[in-house]
Structure formats: structure tokens, C-alpha cells
Design a protein around this motif. Structure first.
Motif, PDB file in Angstrom:
ATOM      1  N   VAL A  59       8.069  21.084   6.925  1.00 22.60           N
ATOM      2  CA  VAL A  59       8.831  21.955   6.030  1.00 22.60           C
ATOM      3  C   VAL A  59       7.883  22.905   5.310  1.00 22.60           C
ATOM      4  CG1 VAL A  59      10.562  20.158   5.633  1.00 22.60           C
ATOM      5  CG2 VAL A  59       8.808  20.549   3.906  1.00 22.60           C
TER       6      VAL A  59
ATOM      7  N   SER B 181      11.668  15.019  -2.759  1.00 23.24           N
ATOM      8  CA  SER B 181      13.132  14.887  -2.703  1.00 23.24           C
ATOM      9  C   SER B 181      13.797  15.409  -3.967  1.00 23.24           C
ATOM     10  CB  SER B 181      13.508  13.418  -2.514  1.00 23.24           C
ATOM     11  OG  SER B 181      13.169  12.681  -3.665  1.00 23.24           O
TER      12      SER B 181
ATOM     13  N   VAL C 120       3.085   3.497   4.871  1.00 25.79           N
ATOM     14  CA  VAL C 120       2.413   4.624   5.511  1.00 25.79           C
ATOM     15  C   VAL C 120       3.035   4.827   6.897  1.00 25.79           C
ATOM     16  CG1 VAL C 120       0.240   4.050   4.318  1.00 25.79           C
ATOM     17  CG2 VAL C 120       0.594   3.265   6.666  1.00 25.79           C
TER      18      VAL C 120
ATOM     19  N   ALA D 295      -6.688   4.321  -3.240  1.00 28.74           N
ATOM     20  CA  ALA D 295      -6.439   4.566  -1.811  1.00 28.74           C
ATOM     21  C   ALA D 295      -7.006   3.419  -0.982  1.00 28.74           C
ATOM     22  CB  ALA D 295      -7.062   5.885  -1.391  1.00 28.74           C
TER      23      ALA D 295
ATOM     24  N   PRO E  20       9.349   5.435  -2.520  1.00 26.63           N
ATOM     25  CA  PRO E  20      10.543   4.621  -2.771  1.00 26.63           C
ATOM     26  C   PRO E  20      10.598   3.355  -1.908  1.00 26.63           C
ATOM     27  CG  PRO E  20      11.110   6.770  -1.811  1.00 26.63           C
ATOM     28  CD  PRO E  20       9.683   6.838  -2.197  1.00 26.63           C
ATOM     29  N   ASN E  21      10.083   3.442  -0.673  1.00 21.06           N
ATOM     30  CA  ASN E  21      10.089   2.232   0.159  1.00 21.06           C
ATOM     31  C   ASN E  21       9.048   1.216  -0.283  1.00 21.06           C
ATOM     32  OD1 ASN E  21      12.223   2.610   2.097  1.00 21.06           O
ATOM     33  ND2 ASN E  21      11.011   4.323   2.905  1.00 21.06           N
TER      34      ASN E  21
ATOM     35  N   GLY F  21      14.112   8.324   7.498  1.00 22.87           N
ATOM     36  CA  GLY F  21      13.794   9.165   6.347  1.00 22.87           C
ATOM     37  C   GLY F  21      14.871   9.212   5.282  1.00 22.87           C
TER      38      GLY F  21
ATOM     39  N   VAL G  79       0.861  -1.184   0.000  1.00 20.50           N
ATOM     40  CA  VAL G  79       0.000   0.000   0.000  1.00 20.50           C
ATOM     41  C   VAL G  79       0.898   1.235   0.000  1.00 20.50           C
ATOM     42  CG1 VAL G  79      -1.750   1.279   1.286  1.00 20.50           C
ATOM     43  CG2 VAL G  79      -1.841  -1.228   1.201  1.00 20.50           C
TER      44      VAL G  79
ATOM     45  N   PRO H  70      -0.236  11.970   1.971  1.00 25.03           N
ATOM     46  CA  PRO H  70      -0.701  11.825   3.361  1.00 25.03           C
ATOM     47  C   PRO H  70       0.380  11.344   4.330  1.00 25.03           C
ATOM     48  CG  PRO H  70      -1.758  10.202   1.895  1.00 25.03           C
ATOM     49  CD  PRO H  70      -0.995  11.145   1.027  1.00 25.03           C
TER      50      PRO H  70
ATOM     51  N   SER I 168       9.286   5.003   5.809  1.00 27.09           N
ATOM     52  CA  SER I 168      10.421   5.622   6.506  1.00 27.09           C
ATOM     53  C   SER I 168      10.165   5.757   8.003  1.00 27.09           C
ATOM     54  CB  SER I 168      10.730   6.989   5.893  1.00 27.09           C
ATOM     55  OG  SER I 168       9.606   7.836   6.015  1.00 27.09           O
TER      56      SER I 168
ATOM     57  N   SER J 119       3.204   3.856  -3.093  1.00 28.01           N
ATOM     58  CA  SER J 119       4.268   3.662  -4.092  1.00 28.01           C
ATOM     59  C   SER J 119       5.420   4.627  -3.893  1.00 28.01           C
ATOM     60  CB  SER J 119       3.700   3.832  -5.496  1.00 28.01           C
ATOM     61  OG  SER J 119       3.359   5.202  -5.687  1.00 28.01           O
TER      62      SER J 119
ATOM     63  N   ILE K  79      17.857  15.823  -3.893  1.00 27.93           N
ATOM     64  CA  ILE K  79      19.268  15.452  -3.910  1.00 27.93           C
ATOM     65  C   ILE K  79      19.406  14.097  -3.228  1.00 27.93           C
ATOM     66  CG2 ILE K  79      21.585  16.186  -3.214  1.00 27.93           C
ATOM     67  CD1 ILE K  79      20.303  18.053  -5.248  1.00 27.93           C
TER      68      ILE K  79
END
Ligand code: FAD
Length: 475
Positions: free
Chosen positions: A290, A61, A260, A243, A16-17, A456, A12, A410, A450, A14, A63
Motif C-alpha cells: 500500500v 489500521s 511475525v 527486537a 493485535p495478534n 489479515g 514476540v 517489519p 496474520s 505486540s 476502521i
């Protein structure tokens, strides 16, 4: 949409993890589907034209030292699936008010040589760590295991567990070395007098020397697209606009891996868990958020310090004291007048992102979690301080505070981009202390975001390690 009836695993999300987890399961012969709630894939690693046509901006992201050094990503044939890494001439520049900039060069010696009285101290600190870089990357980007990496721990671990200010002030005398270290440590989102903020200063410096701070040609989306393309080549399926609100939304499968964060996991699957696990999910702490600003420019940023033009990333915050004051204010729930800014200028090295002669700037600063304060003016003022004339070049801009960011993804709870606070208590034991942090009390349900070790950043290691746990269950 016609889906086969059963899967071995459903992922559940998509990000990077999520994609990393799906790939590891697929390349071990499992039948896998990814369900993404949004209409585009990639989570925090997406790009789009959000200012003017032809200007590609990284929405999350930008860099990727962690992505480039990631032991898992390095094991995948992503270049065969369209990924091209671009290395700017220098990873990072940190301008100061005297019109010069400190530069994190690829070489430790060249970096040290420009640090005046701190040249020898910088070499003593960074040379042994950078020489051990492969092991260090594995230690930090892989699952932290004190037993597996005793040498890495011995050379860097004791320094890592300190506060950045303590380390910088005990090793360096000059503002140049102190400022450079402070900027890297500020990636931790921790006050610089709190442990283990020094770890982030050491890690990012080490990665810069050993691997560089590269980014994907064409935008961060290219990394997500390469992961998705490789997954498809292994037979994995991805569904967007899908979702998941409860475990019952998931098609028939033996395992589910959730990309998530803990509060979302509680909402989706809480009724399958124990009371103790649920109250730990509830207690999970998110970090500062941020405020993000993207600019389309009529030309390159007019940096006062020429050296800034060689760097992909520029840290704006001046001295150690100033960076520490800004980060300290955020941790007290305030909005600093002069925030520490992380800025990337990828188009200087990647003209495919912009119309000819034009440029993009990606920037963000830290704000209290859930903040609704508009930091645009303060971000622009910080850039203008080190690049007079910047404002005159702005053709268009797009800004996003914590609310807009969380609406876009989310997982960015209150604007936290790391899936949870990364202090000593929560960095290695996320989402809670547990022998296998990826497992939950419900057999077959896993968390792979993450919000699990190593935390992270775009490196896919959380997804990979969660998939390894799920594969053991599927045996
Ligand atoms: C502004 C910003 C700047 C950043 N800069 C950098 C950087 O320069 N370098 C770096 O390494 N990292 C950076 N990061 C951090 C990085 O993007 C994240 O750490 C990383 O994306 C985390 O990956 P993930 O797979 O755990 O989660 P995410 O990438 O957040 O992906 C989660 C996915 O799950 C989906 N999802 C959530 N809930 C559901 C649901 N119920 N049903 C279906 N799908 C769902 C989301 O839509 C999303 O696609 C930045 C992040 C942001 C926002």
C-alpha cells in the motif's frame, strides 16, 4: 530492566495478534512476556501526531468491523480498559461521477432502496447472510471450519468462492450496486476477476449491516492500549525496544509465539525447523503493498455528494469497471493512474483527534509489492475528483510508501498489510497446509500473526487460536 527468570510463554511482537495471544495465555494462568522490537506497542494498530500538533492519525489500521465483530475481542472487558467504539451514521459511502453516492447503511432495506433496479437483488443476497451474521462472523473472523459452520457455508459459501466481477455482473444490472460491491471486494487485494474476491465483498457488506464499521475513540492506538492494559491486569508483561533476532534472544520460557510473517520467522528460528518447513516458509507469497497518505485539514472534506458526510469510510474508485481496472493493473505490477482509494474521515465523528474545527483524512491505495513510486499526486487527484476544493484545505500531510511502512513495522513485507497474499491457495492454509497451522516442527515454537488463519485485519483471532494450541502443549 529486571525480568523474572522463566516464563510459560514469550510472545514476540505486540500487534493485535501478539497481544491477543498473550491475553489468552495469561487468562489461563500462564506467566507471559511480550517482546516488542519498536518503542511503541500495537504493531499495525498505532496512532500518532505525524502532521501537526493535536492531529492524531492512525498509522496503520483505521476502521474495525473485524475488530468489533471478533468473537475473541468481544469476550474481553476492553471497555473497562478505556476502549470506546464510535459508530458513524453510515459505515460506508461510495461516490460516483454524477455527484451522488451509494451508501452502505446499517439496514439492508435502506441500502437496497437506493439501488434502483437492483434493490430486490441486493435484498435477496444480503438479507439471509446478514440475518445469519453472528455465525458468518464466526466463520470468517474465527478459524474457518467448514464442518463447524455448515449453515453459514450453505448460505454464503458458494457465492464467496466466486470472483467479485462474476458475482456483481450476474446479480446486479446497475452501476450503483456493482460499484458498491466492487469497492468492498477490493479490500481483498486480489484482481476482481479472481476468486475468492467476492468473499471480501460479502463479508464487509455483511459486517456493515450486522455490526457497523466502527473505530476506537481517540485513534486505533486506543484498541492496542486497552489490550495491553487488560494484559497487565492479568499479570502479563510487555517490553518495548526488545527486537528478537534469534530464538536465543528470548528469555527462558517453555513456548515462544511469533507475531511475525514467514520470511521473518525463517530468519529468526529457521535453524530449529525441518528443511521442508523452511522451504515452505521461503515459498510463502506476499501480496501487493500500500501507499499511505495522511492529511491535516482546515475543515471537513468538501464532498460533492452530501451522503459522503454521513460515512466513516469512503471508497473512491467509481464504477466496477474502473475499480477492477485499477486492481488489475496493480496485480500486473503497474501503478494505476486512477487508483482505488480507501479513505477514512474519523474526525467527523470523533472530535477528540483534532483541534476544534479541524479534521484528519486517512487514505491509502494499493501498489505492487515493494513499489517505490510516489502515489501522493494520484491519491489527491482522486479525492479532488469527488470533493472539489479538497487540496485548498490541506494544512499538512505525511505520506509513506512500501519502504517506509516496512521500516515502521517489519511485518509489512514489501508494504503488504495482510501478512501474505490472500488467494484461495493461501487464505485457509497459511503459512502452509498443516493440521495445526500455528504449530511449527519445533516443539514449543508457534506462529501467531496474520500469516495464519483467518488472515489479515485487526481481530486477534490468529493470536487467540495460536495461544489455544500453545496451551494444549503447556498442559
Ligand atoms: C496502512 C494500513 C492500513 C490498515 N487498515 C486496516 C483497517 O482499517 N482495518 C483492519 O482491520 N486492518 C487494517 N490493517 C491491517 C492490520 O493492521 C493488520 O492485519 C494487523 O495489525 C495484523 O496484526 P498482527 O498482530 O498479525 O501483526 P502487526 O500488527 O503487524 O504486529 C507485528 C508486531 O511485531 C513486531 N515485530 C516484528 N518483528 C519483530 C521482532 N523480530 N522482534 C520483536 N518484535 C517484532 C512489530 O514491530 C509489530 O509491532 C491495516 C494495516 C496497515 C499497515
Amino acid at each position: 530492566m529486571s525480568r523474572p527468570k522463566t516464563y510459560d510463554a514469550v510472545v514476540v511482537g505486540s500487534g493485535p495478534n501478539g497481544l491477543a495471544a498473550a491475553i489468552e495465555l495469561s487468562r489461563n494462568g500462564r506467566r507471559v512476556a511480550v517482546l516488542e522490537g519498536r518503542s511503541t506497542i500495537g504493531g499495525g494498530t498505532r496512532s500518532a501526531e505525524i502532521t501537526l500538533p493535536g492531529f492524531v492519525h492512525d498509522l496503520g489500521s483505521a476502521i474495525h468491523p473485524l475488530g468489533y465483530a471478533s468473537p475473541f475481542f468481544r469476550s474481553l472487558p476492553l471497555e473497562d480498559h478505556g476502549l470506546q467504539w464510535i459508530h458513524p451514521s453510515a459505515p460506508l459511502a461510495h461516490p460516483l461521477d454524477d455527484g451522488t453516492a451509494v451508501v452502505l447503511e446499517r439496514s439492508v432495506g435502506a441500502t437496497a432502496a437506493a439501488l434502483g433496479p437492483d434493490a430486490a437483488a441486493y435484498r435477496r443476497l444480503m438479507e439471509p447472510i446478514s440475518a445469519d451474521a453472528g455465525r458468518i462472523a464466526d466463520f470468517f473472523v474465527g478459524r474457518p471450519s467448514f464442518l463447524r459452520h455448515p449453515l453459514a457455508l450453505a448460505s454464503s459459501g458458494m457465492w464467496s468462492l466466486r470472483a467479485a466481477r462474476t458475482l456483481a455482473e450476474s446479480l446486479f444490472d446497475g452501476e450503483r450496486a456493482r460499484g458498491l460491491f466492487a469497492g468492498n471486494a477490493a479490500h481483498s487485494f486480489l484482481p476482481l476477476d479472481q476468486s475468492p474476491s467476492a468473499m471480501f465483498g460479502l463479508l464487509l457488506g455483511t459486517l456493515g449491516h450486522a455490526f457497523g464499521w466502527p473505530f476506537p475513540k481517540g485513534g486505533s492506538q486506543a484498541l492496542a492500549d486497552a489490550l495491553a492494559s487488560y494484559l497487565a491486569s492479568l499479570g502479563g508483561e510487555i517490553y518495548t525496544d526488545a527486537a528478537v533476532h534469534s530464538v536465543e534472544d528470548v528469555p527462558r520460557t517453555r513456548t515462544v509465539l511469533f507475531d511475525v510473517t514467514p520470511h521473518q520467522l525463517l530468519d529468526i528460528a529457521g535453524r530449529h525447523f525441518t528443511e521442508g518447513y523452511n522451504s515452505a516458509l521461503k515459498r510463502y507469497r506476499y501480496g501487493p503493498g500500500v501507499f499511505k497518505a495522511d492529511f491535516a485539514l482546515d475543515g471537513p472534506v468538501p464532498w460533492e455528494a452530501e451522503d459522503c458526510k454521513r460515512a466513516g469510510t469512503v471508497h473512491l474508485g467509481g464504477t466496477l469497471d474502473e475499480v477492477a481496472a485499477g486492481e488489475g493493473a496493480v496485480s500486473r505490477g503497474e501503478h494505476p493512474e486512477r487508483p482505488f482509494i480507501l479513505l477514512a474521515q474519523q474526525s467527523l465523528f470523533d472530535p477528540t483527534r483534532v483541534p476544534e474545527g479541524r479534521h484528519t483524512v486517512w487514505a491509502y491505495c494499493h501498489v505492487p509489492n515493494g513499489s517505490t513510486f510516489d502515489m501522493t499526486e494520484r491519491i489527491e487527484a482522486q479525492i479532488e475528483r469527488f470533493a472539489p476544493g479538497f487540496r485548498d484545505l490541506v494544512l499538512a500531510k505525511s505520506v509513506a510508501g512500501t519502504v517506509e511502512l516496512e521500516r515502521w513495522n517489519p511485518n509489512l513485507v514489501g508494504g503488504d498489510i495482510n501478512g501474505g497474499y490472500m488467494d484461495l491457495r493461501q487464505l485457509f492454509t497459511r503459512p502452509m497446509p498443516r493440521t495445526n497451522p500455528y504449530s511449527t516442527p519445533a516443539a514449543g515454537l508457534y506462529i501467531c500473526s496474520s500469516s495464519t488463519p483467518p488472515g489479515g485485519g485487526v481481530h486477534g483471532m490468529c493470536g487467540y487460536l495460536a495461544a489455544r494450541a500453545a496451551l494444549r502443549y503447556l498442559q
